[in-house]
Design an enzyme around this catalytic site. Sequence first.
Site, mmCIF file in Angstrom:
data_model
loop_
_atom_site.group_PDB
_atom_site.id
_atom_site.type_symbol
_atom_site.label_atom_id
_atom_site.label_comp_id
_atom_site.label_asym_id
_atom_site.label_seq_id
_atom_site.Cartn_x
_atom_site.Cartn_y
_atom_site.Cartn_z
ATOM 1 N N GLU A 268 6.403 36.361 45.966
ATOM 2 C CA GLU A 268 5.491 37.159 45.160
ATOM 3 C C GLU A 268 4.041 36.762 45.436
ATOM 4 O O GLU A 268 3.749 35.626 45.783
ATOM 5 C CB GLU A 268 5.801 36.959 43.666
ATOM 6 C CG GLU A 268 7.140 37.563 43.277
ATOM 7 C CD GLU A 268 7.511 37.347 41.819
ATOM 8 O OE1 GLU A 268 8.122 38.259 41.249
ATOM 9 O OE2 GLU A 268 7.204 36.279 41.256
ATOM 10 N N CYS B 26 -3.636 35.581 44.978
ATOM 11 C CA CYS B 26 -2.904 34.324 44.910
ATOM 12 C C CYS B 26 -1.691 34.452 45.830
ATOM 13 O O CYS B 26 -0.844 35.332 45.638
ATOM 14 C CB CYS B 26 -2.495 34.083 43.456
ATOM 15 S SG CYS B 26 -1.539 32.580 43.249
ATOM 16 N N CYS C 204 8.567 20.380 39.637
ATOM 17 C CA CYS C 204 7.737 20.185 38.429
ATOM 18 C C CYS C 204 8.442 20.834 37.240
ATOM 19 O O CYS C 204 8.885 21.977 37.313
ATOM 20 C CB CYS C 204 6.339 20.765 38.631
ATOM 21 S SG CYS C 204 5.476 20.039 40.034
ATOM 22 N N CYS D 228 7.417 24.474 35.657
ATOM 23 C CA CYS D 228 7.114 25.583 36.571
ATOM 24 C C CYS D 228 8.369 26.396 36.899
ATOM 25 O O CYS D 228 9.420 25.830 37.199
ATOM 26 C CB CYS D 228 6.511 25.016 37.853
ATOM 27 S SG CYS D 228 6.163 26.270 39.098
ATOM 28 N N CYS E 49 10.443 26.334 45.836
ATOM 29 C CA CYS E 49 9.635 25.125 45.989
ATOM 30 C C CYS E 49 10.537 23.909 45.782
ATOM 31 O O CYS E 49 11.438 23.926 44.947
ATOM 32 C CB CYS E 49 8.507 25.105 44.957
ATOM 33 S SG CYS E 49 7.387 23.697 45.136
ATOM 34 N N SER F 23 -4.164 24.734 46.530
ATOM 35 C CA SER F 23 -3.747 23.850 45.442
ATOM 36 C C SER F 23 -2.536 23.056 45.910
ATOM 37 O O SER F 23 -1.555 23.619 46.381
ATOM 38 C CB SER F 23 -3.394 24.680 44.207
ATOM 39 O OG SER F 23 -2.922 23.843 43.175
ATOM 40 N N CYS G 88 0.103 31.641 36.488
ATOM 41 C CA CYS G 88 0.398 30.358 37.143
ATOM 42 C C CYS G 88 1.769 29.853 36.708
ATOM 43 O O CYS G 88 2.055 29.790 35.512
ATOM 44 C CB CYS G 88 -0.602 29.291 36.736
ATOM 45 S SG CYS G 88 -2.298 29.720 37.012
ATOM 46 N N GLY H 95 5.535 27.782 46.058
ATOM 47 C CA GLY H 95 5.611 26.805 47.133
ATOM 48 C C GLY H 95 4.496 25.781 47.136
ATOM 49 O O GLY H 95 3.536 25.867 46.371
HETATM 50 N N1 SAH Z 1 2.380 23.734 44.665
HETATM 51 C C1 SAH Z 1 0.983 23.868 44.352
HETATM 52 C C2 SAH Z 1 0.624 25.268 43.849
HETATM 53 C C3 SAH Z 1 1.247 25.560 42.522
HETATM 54 S S1 SAH Z 1 0.660 26.792 41.434
HETATM 55 C C4 SAH Z 1 0.595 22.843 43.309
HETATM 56 O O1 SAH Z 1 1.473 22.209 42.777
HETATM 57 O O2 SAH Z 1 -0.588 22.659 43.067
HETATM 58 C C5 SAH Z 1 -0.886 26.398 40.863
HETATM 59 C C6 SAH Z 1 -0.970 25.612 39.551
HETATM 60 O O3 SAH Z 1 -0.200 26.165 38.483
HETATM 61 C C7 SAH Z 1 -0.504 24.189 39.735
HETATM 62 O O4 SAH Z 1 -1.452 23.322 39.189
HETATM 63 C C8 SAH Z 1 0.762 24.176 38.927
HETATM 64 O O5 SAH Z 1 1.097 22.874 38.502
HETATM 65 C C9 SAH Z 1 0.409 25.093 37.790
HETATM 66 N N2 SAH Z 1 1.559 25.572 37.002
HETATM 67 C C10 SAH Z 1 2.860 25.526 37.325
HETATM 68 N N3 SAH Z 1 3.610 26.057 36.337
HETATM 69 C C11 SAH Z 1 2.755 26.440 35.365
HETATM 70 C C12 SAH Z 1 2.927 27.086 34.107
HETATM 71 N N4 SAH Z 1 4.116 27.454 33.676
HETATM 72 N N5 SAH Z 1 1.817 27.352 33.386
HETATM 73 C C13 SAH Z 1 0.591 27.024 33.850
HETATM 74 N N6 SAH Z 1 0.373 26.433 35.034
HETATM 75 C C14 SAH Z 1 1.440 26.139 35.788
#
Ligand code: SAH
Length: 357
Positions: free
Chosen positions: A95, A108, A119, A122, A115, A199, A348, A167
């Site tokens: 997406e 984005c 985390c 996420c 991934c 990021s 996000c 990812g």
């Molecule tokens: N893999 C990369 C890109 C991830 S997305 C990274 O980890 O940075 C970008 C941001 O969104 C990251 O900081 C991630 O931790 C955050 N994120 C992930 N899940 C989220 C959620 N449910 N709500 C808000 N931010 C989130």
Amino acid sequence: MDKRIPSLYDLAPDALAEQMARWGQPAFRAKQLYRQLYAKLAADFAAMSDLPAALRETLARETVLGTLELRNVQTGDRGLTRKALFGVTGGPPVESVLMIYDDRATVCVSTQSGCAMGCTFCATAQLGFRLNLSAGQMIEQVLWAARELAAMKPPRTLTNVVYMGMGEPFNNYDAWWESVVRLHDPKGFNMGARSFTVSTVGIVPGILRLAEEDLPINLAISLHAADGALRSRLVPVNRKYPIAELVRATRVYTEKTHRRVSFEYVLLQGVNDSPDHALELAKLCRGAADKGPPLLCHVNLIPWNPVPGAPLGPSDRKRVLAFQQVLEAYKVACTVRVQRGVDIAAACGQLAGAVLT
Ligand code: SAH
């Protein structure tokens, strides 16, 4: 895939020119094709009207424009947020999200399907790792956004590319960087280096490698906790690249590039959002982790966006403000990320390739 050249977007300008030469085409035709792909945003071979019909037939026979197939576009925020679902030839979907603002438009981009980083807050993590996208497939997502904007009335242009979709970009570094270089090329898409942001979850070798690159793009690091034990719970890769190493890499990066990094910090009610957590974060930014000078950084607080099945909640407004006040008291620059696309699971951390929703 039965075509001999899988996707034109996976060919760098030199490789494209070589391929055109193999088809018996003069060099200027390769330049024309390159401009069609990246400056004119041609969506198919038929639209490349300055190329001879015979060449367009060769292209259609021998190659494909891209390997992402647009399956669905969902819109939210009164059309100002658009989420695209792409089928990937031979693989699971990805997406991308286009966000349109008064003065800018940002896409984005996903760098992987799924991934591997796990985390806990996420949605993409719940999918596990599926596949690495190619540079061409990342470029295709950007071109989709640029075409959407060009079709608006009045037409708009893309101003920012953020690699913050599905990812971990630094786990697919080569392909990711190739996409940046291509999109930056002044002879083609011509996106300014400062318009890109990547990021990372905190892959230290990737940060050090980016510090050596010659394009000054922006770096965001997903911190989410200033305490090691808490960060390991939220962001398991902290066990491999702990905060002390992350801080060291951040210093290498800022000293080399003189560019400020942005620390992303998702606010989870009762987990990492107390004034004490804010104080710890403020101290880290002020250099306490290695007793050095203040880090060249900025904090981007992210209200948590709901993810199915996650036993977590977003911090309420009062806690967000209190957190911010602590940072400000310690003179740490801080912003709260504007929420976009929550109603269409495009915000996000909500990108799950329509697999979970
Ligand atoms: N893999 C990369 C890109 C991830 S997305 C990274 O980890 O940075 C970008 C941001 O969104 C990251 O900081 C991630 O931790 C955050 N994120 C992930 N899940 C989220 C959620 N449910 N709500 C808000 N931010 C989130």
